[in-house]
Design a protein around this motif. Structure first.
Motif, PDB file in Angstrom:
ATOM      1  N   ALA A  42       0.709  -1.183  -0.131  1.00  0.00           N
ATOM      2  CA  ALA A  42      -0.180  -0.128  -0.039  1.00  0.00           C
ATOM      3  C   ALA A  42       0.964   1.247   0.008  1.00  0.00           C
ATOM      4  CB  ALA A  42      -1.001   0.092   1.066  1.00  0.00           C
ATOM      5  N   VAL A  43       0.181   2.388  -0.249  1.00  0.00           N
ATOM      6  CA  VAL A  43       0.862   3.677   0.043  1.00  0.00           C
ATOM      7  C   VAL A  43       0.622   3.947   1.542  1.00  0.00           C
ATOM      8  CG1 VAL A  43       1.080   6.180  -0.248  1.00  0.00           C
ATOM      9  CG2 VAL A  43       0.713   4.486  -2.275  1.00  0.00           C
ATOM     10  N   TYR A  44       1.774   4.416   2.270  1.00  0.00           N
ATOM     11  CA  TYR A  44       1.638   4.355   3.562  1.00  0.00           C
ATOM     12  C   TYR A  44       1.561   6.254   3.866  1.00  0.00           C
ATOM     13  CZ  TYR A  44       1.774  -0.360   5.023  1.00  0.00           C
ATOM     14  OH  TYR A  44       1.276  -1.797   5.189  1.00  0.00           O
ATOM     15  N   TYR A  45       0.638   6.758   4.832  1.00  0.00           N
ATOM     16  CA  TYR A  45       0.567   7.995   4.918  1.00  0.00           C
ATOM     17  C   TYR A  45       0.799   8.298   6.221  1.00  0.00           C
ATOM     18  CZ  TYR A  45      -1.487   8.243   0.243  1.00  0.00           C
ATOM     19  OH  TYR A  45      -1.920   7.927  -1.214  1.00  0.00           O
ATOM     20  N   CYS A  46       1.459   9.455   6.782  1.00  0.00           N
ATOM     21  CA  CYS A  46       1.622   9.831   8.079  1.00  0.00           C
ATOM     22  C   CYS A  46       0.516  10.742   8.291  1.00  0.00           C
ATOM     23  CB  CYS A  46       3.052  10.584   7.978  1.00  0.00           C
ATOM     24  SG  CYS A  46       3.300  11.540   9.759  1.00  0.00           S
TER      25      CYS A  46
ATOM     26  N   TRP B 161      -1.788  16.011   6.427  1.00  0.00           N
ATOM     27  CA  TRP B 161      -1.185  14.569   5.926  1.00  0.00           C
ATOM     28  C   TRP B 161       0.042  14.789   5.211  1.00  0.00           C
ATOM     29  CZ3 TRP B 161      -3.814  10.071   6.147  1.00  0.00           C
ATOM     30  CH2 TRP B 161      -5.236  10.157   6.785  1.00  0.00           C
ATOM     31  N   GLY B 162       0.899  13.804   5.368  1.00  0.00           N
ATOM     32  CA  GLY B 162       2.101  13.636   4.436  1.00  0.00           C
ATOM     33  C   GLY B 162       1.527  13.123   2.875  1.00  0.00           C
ATOM     34  N   LEU B 163       2.601  13.062   1.919  1.00  0.00           N
ATOM     35  CA  LEU B 163       2.281  12.758   0.700  1.00  0.00           C
ATOM     36  C   LEU B 163       2.255  11.093   0.405  1.00  0.00           C
ATOM     37  CD1 LEU B 163       4.263  15.437  -1.343  1.00  0.00           C
ATOM     38  CD2 LEU B 163       1.673  15.214  -0.765  1.00  0.00           C
ATOM     39  N   GLY B 164       2.823  10.301   1.393  1.00  0.00           N
ATOM     40  CA  GLY B 164       2.890   9.048   1.300  1.00  0.00           C
ATOM     41  C   GLY B 164       4.290   8.429   0.897  1.00  0.00           C
ATOM     42  N   THR B 165       4.398   7.156   1.432  1.00  0.00           N
ATOM     43  CA  THR B 165       5.556   6.467   0.888  1.00  0.00           C
ATOM     44  C   THR B 165       5.097   4.899   0.311  1.00  0.00           C
ATOM     45  OG1 THR B 165       7.881   5.802   1.054  1.00  0.00           O
ATOM     46  CG2 THR B 165       6.068   5.575   3.186  1.00  0.00           C
ATOM     47  N   GLN B 166       5.459   4.590  -0.923  1.00  0.00           N
ATOM     48  CA  GLN B 166       5.197   3.192  -1.304  1.00  0.00           C
ATOM     49  C   GLN B 166       5.619   2.201  -0.580  1.00  0.00           C
ATOM     50  OE1 GLN B 166       2.596   2.293  -3.653  1.00  0.00           O
ATOM     51  NE2 GLN B 166       2.909   0.453  -2.950  1.00  0.00           N
ATOM     52  N   VAL B 167       4.926   1.164   0.043  1.00  0.00           N
ATOM     53  CA  VAL B 167       5.549  -0.357   0.428  1.00  0.00           C
ATOM     54  C   VAL B 167       4.949  -1.226  -0.395  1.00  0.00           C
ATOM     55  CG1 VAL B 167       5.387  -1.834   2.090  1.00  0.00           C
ATOM     56  CG2 VAL B 167       5.755   0.672   2.941  1.00  0.00           C
ATOM     57  N   THR B 168       6.038  -1.905  -1.147  1.00  0.00           N
ATOM     58  CA  THR B 168       5.554  -3.307  -1.796  1.00  0.00           C
ATOM     59  C   THR B 168       6.117  -4.378  -1.246  1.00  0.00           C
ATOM     60  OG1 THR B 168       5.482  -1.717  -3.693  1.00  0.00           O
ATOM     61  CG2 THR B 168       5.696  -4.173  -4.144  1.00  0.00           C
TER      62      THR B 168
END
Length: 121
Positions: free
Chosen positions: A91-95, A111-118
């Motif tokens: 998913a994309v993980y958001y702070c 919100w942050g812009l997110g970071t992808q976790v695969t």
């Protein structure tokens, strides 16, 4: 006025680990809750973990026992240690942070812009 910047995402094999970081900056007076959310393709954004002042934490059932949230108030940062990762964690993980600005009188969510976790082999 407030920026949340996530880092630490990437590609990992099932069973592996990642540590996400989120740093808050800007005209901040105080931060209440700091949370991690995630959004998988075609799904709604969901709360993964929350950190409340006083070292109180909460987790979604799907990540209990595998993920750990912690924060460094001096650095205005929150982290998410993710162990035993599964493909369904992709998913994309958001702070997200509940912030009161300098001179402000109430808290607002940012919100942050997110970071992808695969998670994939």
């Amino acid at each position: 006025q407030v920026q949340l910047v996530e880092s630490g995402g990437g590609l990992v094999q099932p069973g592996g680990s990642l540590r996400l970081s989120c740093a808050a900056s800007g005209n901040i007076f105080s931060i209440n809750a700091m949370d991690w959310y995630r959004q998988a393709p075609g799904k709604e954004r969901e709360l993964v973990a929350t950190s409340i002042p006083g070292d109180r934490t909460g987790y979604a059932d799907s990540v209990k026992g595998r993920f750990t949230i912690d924060r460094d108030n001096a650095k205005r940062a929150v982290y998410l240690q993710m162990n035993s990762l599964k493909p369904e964690d992709t998913a994309v993980y958001y702070c997200n942070a509940d912030v009161k600005l300098v001179g402000g009188y109430k808290f607002f969510r940012y919100w942050g812009l997110g970071t992808q976790v695969t998670v994939s082999s």
